[in-house]
Design a protein around this motif. Sequence first.
Motif, PDB file in Angstrom:
ATOM      1  N   ILE A  28       1.059  -1.073   0.043  1.00 18.07           N
ATOM      2  CA  ILE A  28       0.058  -0.106  -0.071  1.00 18.07           C
ATOM      3  C   ILE A  28       0.813   1.202  -0.147  1.00 18.07           C
ATOM      4  N   GLY A  29       0.540   2.384  -0.827  1.00 19.85           N
ATOM      5  CA  GLY A  29       1.300   3.331  -0.841  1.00 19.85           C
ATOM      6  C   GLY A  29       1.232   4.394  -2.109  1.00 19.85           C
ATOM      7  N   TYR A  58       3.817 -17.167  -1.777  1.00 25.58           N
ATOM      8  CA  TYR A  58       3.210 -15.713  -1.627  1.00 25.58           C
ATOM      9  C   TYR A  58       2.437 -15.146  -2.618  1.00 25.58           C
ATOM     10  N   GLU A  59       1.541 -14.329  -2.509  1.00 25.43           N
ATOM     11  CA  GLU A  59       0.989 -13.408  -3.439  1.00 25.43           C
ATOM     12  C   GLU A  59       0.916 -11.877  -3.179  1.00 25.43           C
ATOM     13  N   VAL A  60       1.802 -11.197  -3.957  1.00 25.91           N
ATOM     14  CA  VAL A  60       2.016  -9.829  -3.679  1.00 25.91           C
ATOM     15  C   VAL A  60       1.214  -9.112  -4.584  1.00 25.91           C
ATOM     16  N   LYS A  61       0.614  -8.039  -4.198  1.00 24.54           N
ATOM     17  CA  LYS A  61      -0.397  -7.085  -4.940  1.00 24.54           C
ATOM     18  C   LYS A  61       0.276  -5.785  -4.656  1.00 24.54           C
ATOM     19  N   ASN A  62       0.196  -4.997  -5.821  1.00 18.88           N
ATOM     20  CA  ASN A  62       0.616  -3.698  -5.671  1.00 18.88           C
ATOM     21  C   ASN A  62      -0.736  -2.674  -5.656  1.00 18.88           C
ATOM     22  N   PHE A  63      -0.801  -2.077  -4.632  1.00 16.37           N
ATOM     23  CA  PHE A  63      -2.110  -1.104  -4.278  1.00 16.37           C
ATOM     24  C   PHE A  63      -1.469   0.309  -4.437  1.00 16.37           C
ATOM     25  N   GLY A  64      -0.506   0.622  -4.887  1.00 25.09           N
ATOM     26  CA  GLY A  64       0.130   1.787  -5.238  1.00 25.09           C
ATOM     27  C   GLY A  64      -0.551   2.919  -5.892  1.00 25.09           C
ATOM     28  N   LEU A  65      -0.712   4.070  -5.562  1.00 21.37           N
ATOM     29  CA  LEU A  65      -1.464   5.310  -6.222  1.00 21.37           C
ATOM     30  C   LEU A  65      -0.733   6.459  -6.305  1.00 21.37           C
ATOM     31  N   SER A  66      -0.265   6.925  -7.335  1.00 22.61           N
ATOM     32  CA  SER A  66       0.581   8.192  -7.488  1.00 22.61           C
ATOM     33  C   SER A  66      -0.398   9.528  -7.024  1.00 22.61           C
ATOM     34  N   GLY A  67       0.479  10.194  -6.161  1.00 22.04           N
ATOM     35  CA  GLY A  67      -0.176  11.307  -5.364  1.00 22.04           C
ATOM     36  C   GLY A  67      -0.701  10.926  -4.372  1.00 22.04           C
ATOM     37  N   ALA A  68      -1.104   9.694  -3.632  1.00 18.16           N
ATOM     38  CA  ALA A  68      -1.950   9.649  -2.620  1.00 18.16           C
ATOM     39  C   ALA A  68      -1.394  10.075  -1.323  1.00 18.16           C
ATOM     40  N   ILE A  94      -0.341  -9.975   5.172  1.00 19.96           N
ATOM     41  CA  ILE A  94       0.922  -9.073   5.515  1.00 19.96           C
ATOM     42  C   ILE A  94       0.605  -7.613   4.695  1.00 19.96           C
ATOM     43  N   ALA A  95       0.602  -6.531   5.401  1.00 22.46           N
ATOM     44  CA  ALA A  95       0.495  -5.184   4.678  1.00 22.46           C
ATOM     45  C   ALA A  95       1.693  -4.456   4.911  1.00 22.46           C
ATOM     46  N   ILE A  96       2.269  -3.659   3.688  1.00 22.46           N
ATOM     47  CA  ILE A  96       3.495  -2.959   3.686  1.00 22.46           C
ATOM     48  C   ILE A  96       2.831  -1.648   3.271  1.00 22.46           C
ATOM     49  N   VAL A  97       2.954  -0.727   4.274  1.00 29.35           N
ATOM     50  CA  VAL A  97       2.433   0.713   4.182  1.00 29.35           C
ATOM     51  C   VAL A  97       3.480   1.677   3.860  1.00 29.35           C
ATOM     52  N   HIS A  98       3.549   2.222   2.822  1.00 28.83           N
ATOM     53  CA  HIS A  98       4.630   3.281   2.804  1.00 28.83           C
ATOM     54  C   HIS A  98       3.979   4.577   2.260  1.00 28.83           C
TER      55      HIS A  98
END
Length: 690
Positions: A28-29, A58-68, A94-98
């Motif tokens: 997440i980022g 593992y299943e890794v998903k990209n939930f990044g959004l520019s400008g968020a 597992i959640a990785i928040v940046h």
Amino acid sequence: MFKKLLTVFLIVFIQIVATAQSVKIACIGNSVTFGAGLAHPGTESYPSVLQKLMGTGYEVKNFGLSGATLLKKGHRPYSKTKEFAEAMNFRPDIAIVHLGLNDTDPRNWPEYKDDFEPDYAWLLDTLKKQNPRVKLYICKLTPIFNGHPRFKSGTRDWYWQIQHIIPVIAKANHAEVIDLNEPLHNRPDLFADNLHPDQEGAAIIAQTVYENITGDYGGLKLPSVFTDHMVMQRNKPVPIYGTANANQNVEVIFNGKKLVTKSNGAGKWKLFFPAMAHGGPYSLTVKSENRIVGLRDILIGDVWLCAGQSNMAFPLSDASTGKSELNSLKTNPLLRLLNLKPIVETNNVAWDTVTLSRINQLKYFEGEWKHTDVTSASGFSAVAYFFGKKIVADEGVPVGLIEVAVGGSILESWIDRYTMEHDEQLVDVLTDWRKSDFIQEWARGRADVNLKNATKTKQRHPYEPAYNYEAGIARLTDFPIKGVIWYQGESNAQNVEQFEHSFPVLVNSWREKWGYNFPFYFVQLSAIDRPSWPYFRDAQRKLQLNVPNTGMAVSSDLGDSLDVHPKRKKEVGERLALLALKHSYNKKIRASGPVVLNAKIEANGILISFNEHHKLSTAGNGSLTGFELVTEKGNHLIPEKAIILNNQVLLSIPKGERIKKVLYAWRPFTRANLINEAGLPASTFSIPLK
């Protein structure tokens, strides 16, 4: 046909089962997570690389959004986006928040900073509601470099406010912290736009996240400064430190004593043995659960860091007394040398692509501790060698010398980035340095030659501000030292005023990094036909008076009118040693030449008083030379008469002239000859009349 259908069915079934059992990781980022600026975000973004590192379980998903923004009242709150909804529906294990980079925008942080902690807690609580067993990681932010358009106007300060809050948020919300600043803050070459990492940078983020999730940091390792034959600082707690896999037991045996510690979640460990008097040799054994590292022949003594530019790097073999010294040299068991030698010199040649890549990766210095013998001493700093030799001879204790010096390097290349970014003058020195008037034209020109084959817009170079700190000094700051000897300034002589500001910043920042006020002894520039050098030498003289616990060795009497590298290095090293012996080892000796106190007009001329002497005299017992008078109109005059009278200097005043100040050794190349009874020369100076 039936067999083919069965095979397909089994493959699909296995994939479904594998997916059902896989651990789900949500990244997440903002744009850094999304992969903005990358040619192929779908394969090059850090979540994509992380998937490869984690493997099929593992299943890794990209939930990044520019400008968020993390802030709900920010200009683009992540909580109101489809990426947020999809991340919640994913119900990650597992959640990785940046998040937080965009919150440094002036539309956000100044208005809503007090909402950052509760808004972050809300996001983490929402993740927990979707999956109460979710493992939460929140990230300290990737760098924003000084070239960013909003850097000085607010982003710099707000960025660090957020960085300091993130561990507090993690603790309050039972989350782990992943530091994405540490592996990237010294890699501006990976951030072409000062904000978004390139493919290599994204891979570093992925590797950092992988290590934090798995605890796999590559097993037990010691820093490169730990090798056989090393010297460790006496009379201070003895630190042994390194990395290992996360939460791993580490056992250290040194001097017959055993201590046990455990690496932390980031794989780092450190412990201290009690302070020891000088002695040895000792052995060191470090054990983890699956690895043993052993070092031998370790001495406890005094460690001196020897740094600067080419006159510090000038090898013993090329010194005027070098050949005779090497011919008579026998192994000195108490003097140990660590030559952190550059992988390539800054000569007038273009570097190849392999070298350029290694320089970007901060792999510029290499070396290990050696006994002092003909081979190791030949290429070692002549100044440092003669300094260490005299300390050993006078004190009888082991001495370790660490040489880290780069020919032509500017002083600002030795200051850490954070210090420069937060100094309102030096922050501008960081910007577009290869076209900056802050940097000496010669240094910029030499860098242009070396970097002719570079393809990266932000290719690194040892003359770049902060580079030599990041590549060399940073690896030493946990390793206690007795003090520093420093020979540098030739590449800063074009701007005396800037040097007057930068030098105290360097000294104070190093002391802050090591955590104590060690002595810092430096060499005044010698004499050569370069017009600005008298002004520079005088500035150095004043700095030793204004910066506590420093001392200056005069070298103008040893200069060469045409060569910036005078060969009489023995005298320079021994003059530095005298300063150390007096001020660091409490010897009652004369350590400097005559130091000017004042100049007064008397009935028979100008009388100049000095301290640091019992008896003034001249080198070679010749006539006193080197003094000039400056008139009210700014004209320079040589006094008709200059003599030593009653342990003071008396200068005649030309008839009809009104004098406002006195100069000494003010010519770029000078043979001014005032000395004291120890044969030590007076410094260049300018002093007004009282």
